[in-house]
Design an enzyme around this catalytic site. Structure first.
Site, mmCIF file in Angstrom:
data_model
loop_
_atom_site.group_PDB
_atom_site.id
_atom_site.type_symbol
_atom_site.label_atom_id
_atom_site.label_comp_id
_atom_site.label_asym_id
_atom_site.label_seq_id
_atom_site.Cartn_x
_atom_site.Cartn_y
_atom_site.Cartn_z
ATOM 1 N N ASN A 213 0.965 -1.226 0.038
ATOM 2 C CA ASN A 213 -0.019 -0.057 -0.015
ATOM 3 C C ASN A 213 0.930 1.267 -0.014
ATOM 4 O O ASN A 213 2.003 0.971 0.442
ATOM 5 C CB ASN A 213 -0.745 0.057 1.032
ATOM 6 C CG ASN A 213 -2.058 -0.976 1.256
ATOM 7 O OD1 ASN A 213 -2.517 -1.444 0.247
ATOM 8 N ND2 ASN A 213 -2.468 -1.119 2.571
ATOM 9 N N LYS A 290 12.768 -15.222 -9.564
ATOM 10 C CA LYS A 290 12.249 -14.308 -10.273
ATOM 11 C C LYS A 290 11.174 -14.890 -11.461
ATOM 12 O O LYS A 290 11.764 -15.738 -12.105
ATOM 13 C CB LYS A 290 13.079 -13.252 -10.913
ATOM 14 C CG LYS A 290 12.491 -11.977 -11.568
ATOM 15 C CD LYS A 290 13.559 -11.374 -12.205
ATOM 16 C CE LYS A 290 12.784 -10.089 -12.620
ATOM 17 N NZ LYS A 290 13.888 -9.381 -13.649
ATOM 18 N N PRO A 308 -3.704 -11.687 8.216
ATOM 19 C CA PRO A 308 -4.569 -11.296 9.469
ATOM 20 C C PRO A 308 -4.630 -9.912 9.524
ATOM 21 O O PRO A 308 -3.954 -8.880 9.262
ATOM 22 C CB PRO A 308 -3.509 -11.853 10.526
ATOM 23 C CG PRO A 308 -2.342 -11.796 9.921
ATOM 24 C CD PRO A 308 -2.154 -11.787 8.498
ATOM 25 N N ILE A 310 -4.460 -7.220 12.091
ATOM 26 C CA ILE A 310 -3.559 -7.001 13.307
ATOM 27 C C ILE A 310 -4.519 -6.268 14.458
ATOM 28 O O ILE A 310 -4.629 -6.811 15.572
ATOM 29 C CB ILE A 310 -2.457 -6.389 12.968
ATOM 30 C CG1 ILE A 310 -1.572 -7.005 11.886
ATOM 31 C CG2 ILE A 310 -1.482 -6.121 14.403
ATOM 32 C CD1 ILE A 310 -0.413 -6.462 11.337
ATOM 33 N N PHE A 327 -6.440 3.538 12.612
ATOM 34 C CA PHE A 327 -6.453 4.443 11.835
ATOM 35 C C PHE A 327 -7.435 4.122 10.498
ATOM 36 O O PHE A 327 -7.524 2.895 10.324
ATOM 37 C CB PHE A 327 -5.198 4.990 11.144
ATOM 38 C CG PHE A 327 -4.597 5.964 11.856
ATOM 39 C CD1 PHE A 327 -4.147 5.880 13.172
ATOM 40 C CD2 PHE A 327 -4.183 7.293 11.305
ATOM 41 C CE1 PHE A 327 -3.451 6.745 13.975
ATOM 42 C CE2 PHE A 327 -3.806 8.376 12.027
ATOM 43 C CZ PHE A 327 -3.306 7.994 13.277
HETATM 44 O O1 C5P Z 1 -9.429 -2.388 7.191
HETATM 45 P P1 C5P Z 1 -8.575 -1.147 7.165
HETATM 46 O O2 C5P Z 1 -7.336 -1.604 6.470
HETATM 47 O O3 C5P Z 1 -9.269 -0.096 6.422
HETATM 48 O O4 C5P Z 1 -8.221 -0.737 8.596
HETATM 49 C C1 C5P Z 1 -7.495 0.232 8.940
HETATM 50 C C2 C5P Z 1 -6.969 0.027 10.287
HETATM 51 O O5 C5P Z 1 -6.729 -1.128 10.844
HETATM 52 C C3 C5P Z 1 -5.548 0.826 10.689
HETATM 53 O O6 C5P Z 1 -5.384 1.041 11.875
HETATM 54 C C4 C5P Z 1 -4.628 -0.427 10.080
HETATM 55 O O7 C5P Z 1 -3.248 -0.209 10.880
HETATM 56 C C5 C5P Z 1 -5.080 -1.635 10.663
HETATM 57 N N1 C5P Z 1 -4.949 -2.902 9.947
HETATM 58 C C6 C5P Z 1 -4.334 -3.977 10.478
HETATM 59 N N2 C5P Z 1 -4.101 -5.067 9.850
HETATM 60 C C7 C5P Z 1 -4.572 -5.364 8.648
HETATM 61 C C8 C5P Z 1 -5.340 -4.325 8.082
HETATM 62 C C9 C5P Z 1 -5.485 -3.052 8.739
HETATM 63 O O8 C5P Z 1 -3.935 -3.810 11.704
HETATM 64 N N3 C5P Z 1 -4.482 -6.520 8.066
#
Ligand code: C5P
Length: 399
Positions: A213, A290, A308, A310, A327
């Site tokens: 991202n 590769k 997962p 987190i 966030f």
């Molecule tokens: O679902 P989304 O990616 O929009 O959610 C954003 C929030 O979830 C952020 O706080 C991001 O750090 C956290 N997040 C996470 N693990 C993921 C996806 C998002 O901790 N796999």
């Protein structure tokens, strides 16, 4: 820094040359600097250099202050908005901690009621010595802001903690104090543990390609720094970014979402977790070599697996941090989507940012703080200021 007055006490260490650059930065920002050079400091930089850079008289001994009624040491120290001791040697800090006043620098440090900031620089063994640790602890108890030194190669050829932070970093700390940021000596987050994730994750496709991202890591790093300044013990779990570690922050570098999740769990227990990282939602089954263009007869199948979550994982964890903050980067219906995320993920606050503008990689951010109590929309602010306010908000909540 317009018109603010800094009294700069320069101790005797090889890092004294960095105080010259510090003077330049303060002057450039419109601040005034008066230098007090210790006798050993004068072995490393000359009064002439300091006078030229500060465009002011430089004081080296008690007897410089000829007119005791007009420019005594008491007045010299009390005129300042902030006294900065840089470099603060082990010897100088020992004297400060003991209340010794045997030259101009130590006399005015004892006579002042102005906030003092000490920026230590010394050999790693000296920094780690029990005597120095005792002195630093005493100074902090006495209300002196003692910055932590940087880690790195030293002039003496050794490696470790004890390097003077770069002038830009010291300047930023000075600016923070003068902008009315909460005085560090109150350190409301002392003893609190915070885990922060920041940056993107890279999910390898093969040894040269990855899925990621967009994320510079700047907002998360700024929050980590702001919390450390308030005294928190901060573990920053960072994806691949090119940013300096904020001062006083413990950083763990990871690459993938799985590594990030493991590092976060390892950093528990924590009082607060703030997940700012832009974690990739999917990972590919990585090829060990590769993938050649054309070998798959068209674009390769990536065979994606969901990573997962987190944040959601922490919400359900048996060591769930007392304050869990997520966030949300949204381009439309920012608050609506973020509110839904708060419930779905089971966190306490969501900081929603509108990323339809130039937020990604930029220096400003416009956020909405969404809690069970409602929504608070902040005006557009530099990421650094968003971090400072958020850190204070967290400190208030934990108080
Ligand atoms: O679902 P989304 O990616 O929009 O959610 C954003 C929030 O979830 C952020 O706080 C991001 O750090 C956290 N997040 C996470 N693990 C993921 C996806 C998002 O901790 N796999």
């Amino acid at each position: 820094m317009n018109g603010k007055r800094i009294l700069l006490v320069i101790g005797g260490g090889i890092a004294a040359y960095k105080s010259c650059e510090l003077i330049r930065l303060i002057r450039k920002a419109g601040g005034d600097v008066t230098c007090v050079l210790t006798r050993s400091g004068a072995e490393f930089v000359t009064p002439m250099t300091l006078a030229a850079l500060s465009e002011a008289e430089v004081y080296t001994s008690l007897w410089d202050l000829k007119n005791e009624t007009e420019m005594g040491h008491i007045q010299l120290s009390r005129e300042a908005d902030l006294i900065v001791v840089c470099p603060a040697t082990a010897d100088l800090m020992a004297k400060m901690a003991a209340g010794i006043a045997d030259d101009l620098a130590t006399t005015l440090l004892l006579a002042t009621d102005t906030q003092v900031m000490a920026v230590p620089a010394m050999n790693v063994r000296m920094w780690e010595h029990e005597a120095t640790k005792r002195n630093v602890a005493q100074l902090r108890t006495d209300g002196v802001i003692v910055l932590n030194p940087d880690e790195g190669a030293m002039a003496c050829g050794e490696y470790g903690e004890g390097r003077l932070p770069e002038p830009e970093a010291v300047f930023a700390e000075i600016e923070d104090r003068l902008s009315g940021a909460s005085p560090e000596h109150s350190q409301p987050l002392l003893g609190k543990r915070v885990v922060i994730t920041a940056g993107p994750t890279h999910e390898p496709i093969d040894p040269v390609r990855y899925i990621a991202n967009r994320s510079s890591g700047r907002q998360g790093f700024a929050i980590a720094g702001a919390l450390a300044r308030l005294g928190a013990a901060v573990s920053l779990i960072s994806g691949p970014v090119s940013l300096e570690t904020p001062r006083g922050v413990k950083r763990v570098d990871v690459e993938t979402a799985l590594e990030m999740e493991a590092a976060v769990n390892k950093a528990l227990p924590a009082d607060v977790a703030i997940l700012v990282a832009a974690v990739a939602d999917w990972r590919a089954e990585a090829s060990p070599r590769k993938i050649k263009k054309g070998e798959t007869g068209g674009p390769p199948e990536l065979n994606l697996t969901e990573n997962p979550d987190i944040l959601a994982g922490l919400a359900a964890h048996d060591q769930r941090p007392g304050l869990l903050i997520g966030f949300a980067a949204e381009t439309d219906k920012v608050v609506g989507h973020a509110k839904a995320k708060l419930d779905r993920k089971g966190c306490d606050w969501i900081i929603a940012n509108d990323v339809s503008g130039d937020v990604m990689g930029g220096t400003n951010n416009s956020v909405h703080v969404i809690t069970a109590q409602g929504v608070e929309s902040w005006e557009q602010l530099p990421k650094r200021e968003v971090a400072r306010r958020l850190a204070e908000r967290i400190a208030e909540t934990l108080a």
